[in-house]
Design a protein around this motif. Structure first.
Motif, PDB file in Angstrom:
ATOM      1  N   ALA A 164      47.761  34.334  26.188  1.00 60.16           N
ATOM      2  CA  ALA A 164      47.919  34.369  27.644  1.00 60.16           C
ATOM      3  C   ALA A 164      48.851  35.506  28.056  1.00 60.16           C
ATOM      4  O   ALA A 164      48.611  36.180  29.064  1.00 60.16           O
ATOM      5  CB  ALA A 164      48.449  33.027  28.142  1.00 60.16           C
ATOM      6  N   ALA A 165      49.879  35.736  27.251  1.00 57.94           N
ATOM      7  CA  ALA A 165      50.853  36.778  27.579  1.00 57.94           C
ATOM      8  C   ALA A 165      50.237  38.173  27.502  1.00 57.94           C
ATOM      9  O   ALA A 165      50.472  39.011  28.374  1.00 57.94           O
ATOM     10  CB  ALA A 165      52.052  36.678  26.636  1.00 57.94           C
ATOM     11  N   ILE A 166      49.439  38.417  26.475  1.00 54.09           N
ATOM     12  CA  ILE A 166      48.830  39.749  26.350  1.00 54.09           C
ATOM     13  C   ILE A 166      47.744  39.950  27.396  1.00 54.09           C
ATOM     14  O   ILE A 166      47.582  41.045  27.939  1.00 54.09           O
ATOM     15  CB  ILE A 166      48.303  39.996  24.913  1.00 54.09           C
ATOM     16  N   ASN A 167      47.010  38.879  27.734  1.00 51.16           N
ATOM     17  CA  ASN A 167      46.012  38.974  28.805  1.00 51.16           C
ATOM     18  C   ASN A 167      46.673  39.285  30.146  1.00 51.16           C
ATOM     19  O   ASN A 167      46.135  40.043  30.949  1.00 51.16           O
ATOM     20  CB  ASN A 167      45.228  37.660  28.919  1.00 51.16           C
ATOM     21  N   SER A 197      49.591  40.826  30.520  1.00 50.18           N
ATOM     22  CA  SER A 197      50.370  42.070  30.494  1.00 50.18           C
ATOM     23  C   SER A 197      49.550  43.351  30.417  1.00 50.18           C
ATOM     24  O   SER A 197      49.995  44.395  30.875  1.00 50.18           O
ATOM     25  CB  SER A 197      51.324  42.038  29.287  1.00 50.18           C
ATOM     26  N   THR A 198      48.365  43.294  29.809  1.00 47.97           N
ATOM     27  CA  THR A 198      47.622  44.535  29.561  1.00 47.97           C
ATOM     28  C   THR A 198      47.219  45.262  30.840  1.00 47.97           C
ATOM     29  O   THR A 198      46.698  44.645  31.774  1.00 47.97           O
ATOM     30  CB  THR A 198      46.372  44.284  28.702  1.00 47.97           C
ATOM     31  N   PRO A 199      47.447  46.568  30.880  1.00 51.63           N
ATOM     32  CA  PRO A 199      46.989  47.363  32.020  1.00 51.63           C
ATOM     33  C   PRO A 199      45.591  47.940  31.787  1.00 51.63           C
ATOM     34  O   PRO A 199      45.054  48.627  32.657  1.00 51.63           O
ATOM     35  CB  PRO A 199      48.023  48.488  32.066  1.00 51.63           C
ATOM     36  N   VAL A 200      45.023  47.674  30.610  1.00 54.00           N
ATOM     37  CA  VAL A 200      43.745  48.283  30.228  1.00 54.00           C
ATOM     38  C   VAL A 200      42.578  47.427  30.708  1.00 54.00           C
ATOM     39  O   VAL A 200      42.334  46.343  30.194  1.00 54.00           O
ATOM     40  CB  VAL A 200      43.652  48.488  28.697  1.00 54.00           C
ATOM     41  N   THR A 219      53.284  52.354  25.853  1.00 56.51           N
ATOM     42  CA  THR A 219      53.286  50.927  25.528  1.00 56.51           C
ATOM     43  C   THR A 219      53.503  50.065  26.771  1.00 56.51           C
ATOM     44  O   THR A 219      54.076  50.518  27.766  1.00 56.51           O
ATOM     45  CB  THR A 219      54.386  50.591  24.503  1.00 56.51           C
ATOM     46  N   TYR A 220      53.024  48.853  26.679  1.00 51.83           N
ATOM     47  CA  TYR A 220      53.338  47.826  27.664  1.00 51.83           C
ATOM     48  C   TYR A 220      53.859  46.620  26.879  1.00 51.83           C
ATOM     49  O   TYR A 220      53.461  46.378  25.738  1.00 51.83           O
ATOM     50  CB  TYR A 220      52.115  47.464  28.517  1.00 51.83           C
ATOM     51  N   THR A 221      54.796  45.889  27.457  1.00 53.99           N
ATOM     52  CA  THR A 221      55.486  44.822  26.733  1.00 53.99           C
ATOM     53  C   THR A 221      54.787  43.480  26.921  1.00 53.99           C
ATOM     54  O   THR A 221      54.369  43.119  28.027  1.00 53.99           O
ATOM     55  CB  THR A 221      56.951  44.708  27.201  1.00 53.99           C
ATOM     56  N   ASP A 259      35.751  46.028  34.651  1.00 50.12           N
ATOM     57  CA  ASP A 259      36.210  44.654  34.919  1.00 50.12           C
ATOM     58  C   ASP A 259      36.426  43.828  33.654  1.00 50.12           C
ATOM     59  O   ASP A 259      36.492  42.600  33.718  1.00 50.12           O
ATOM     60  CB  ASP A 259      35.218  43.924  35.846  1.00 50.12           C
ATOM     61  N   LYS A 260      36.518  44.476  32.500  1.00 51.54           N
ATOM     62  CA  LYS A 260      36.808  43.775  31.249  1.00 51.54           C
ATOM     63  C   LYS A 260      38.216  44.144  30.789  1.00 51.54           C
ATOM     64  O   LYS A 260      38.650  45.284  30.929  1.00 51.54           O
ATOM     65  CB  LYS A 260      35.794  44.147  30.166  1.00 51.54           C
ATOM     66  N   ILE A 261      38.914  43.159  30.232  1.00 52.27           N
ATOM     67  CA  ILE A 261      40.275  43.362  29.746  1.00 52.27           C
ATOM     68  C   ILE A 261      40.239  43.781  28.285  1.00 52.27           C
ATOM     69  O   ILE A 261      39.530  43.196  27.465  1.00 52.27           O
ATOM     70  CB  ILE A 261      41.095  42.069  29.900  1.00 52.27           C
ATOM     71  N   PHE A 262      41.017  44.812  27.955  1.00 55.26           N
ATOM     72  CA  PHE A 262      41.203  45.229  26.577  1.00 55.26           C
ATOM     73  C   PHE A 262      42.694  45.339  26.313  1.00 55.26           C
ATOM     74  O   PHE A 262      43.497  45.496  27.228  1.00 55.26           O
ATOM     75  CB  PHE A 262      40.507  46.572  26.314  1.00 55.26           C
ATOM     76  N   TYR A 263      43.073  45.264  25.037  1.00 56.24           N
ATOM     77  CA  TYR A 263      44.490  45.257  24.690  1.00 56.24           C
ATOM     78  C   TYR A 263      45.021  46.630  24.307  1.00 56.24           C
ATOM     79  O   TYR A 263      46.233  46.827  24.205  1.00 56.24           O
ATOM     80  CB  TYR A 263      44.753  44.259  23.564  1.00 56.24           C
TER      81      TYR A 263
END
Length: 197
Positions: free
Chosen positions: A51-54, A56-59, A38-40, A63-67
């Motif tokens: 904005a917070a999940i964008n 925080s995510t390490p995924v 998990t990531y917080t 070059d695309k962000i996923f949660y």
């Protein structure tokens, strides 16, 4: 407390178990090892959640962000019966290692409305990621079925090479199904795994 059952997975396992029981081969359902990392996500209210999940995510993939992300690895083992003139695979087992990377909301910081939205979103996200695990389980079942149905060989070393090659090809055939699944579900959006704030 209710019990959640993945009916698709259960149906596949039961069907193959029935087929292998009839065939006289020794069959074992895949062993599934699941680990969740998990990531917080630190958000007080809904206005800051996205904005917070964008942030925080390490995924990140291409070059695309996923949660969330599900990594799967399928392993197989087989045993054979050898005579003077032939070698036959008579037992196969598979192991599916699944690693989920999932967000975890900082429940101390978040307000009640954010927790309510998060609970619904997270359940849908888990459902979507479990779908990726199911694809790996289906691949494992296909490997077991295929190896148990291999014809006998005059040489166990030759049979072993053929079995490994066959299993690798099955895995290769299943890999694109993850992209198909994501495309069909909009990366979980059709399953409710989205934050439309």
């Amino acid at each position: 407390m209710g019990i959640k059952v993945n009916l698709k997975r259960l149906a596949v396992v039961c069907h193959l178990f029935y087929l292998f029981a009839l065939s006289g081969y020794l069959y074992a359902a895949p062993v599934i090892n699941e680990v969740t990392k998990t990531y917080t996500v630190h958000a007080k209210g809904l206005e800051t959640l996205l904005a917070a999940i964008n942030r925080s995510t390490p995924v990140k993939v291409d070059d695309k962000i996923f949660y969330a992300f599900t990594d799967t690895h399928v392993r197989w083992h087989y045993w054979w019966h050898e005579t003077k003139s032939s070698c036959t695979i008579n037992r196969v087992s598979t192991i599916v290692d699944v690693t989920y990377t999932m967000p975890a909301l900082n429940a101390i910081l978040a307000d009640l409305e954010t927790k309510r939205v998060w609970k619904k979103y997270y359940a849908a996200l888990v459902l979507h990621e479990k779908g990726h695990a199911d694809i790996a389980v289906e691949a494992a079942l296909a490997i077991e079925k295929s190896l148990l149905n291999m014809p006998s060989s005059s040489n166990c070393r030759l049979l072993s090479g053929q079995a490994n090659s066959r299993a690798e090809k099955i895995l290769e055939a299943y890999r694109p199904q993850h992209k198909v699944y994501d495309r069909e579900t909009g990366h979980g959006r059709t399953q409710g795994a989205y934050l439309d704030l």
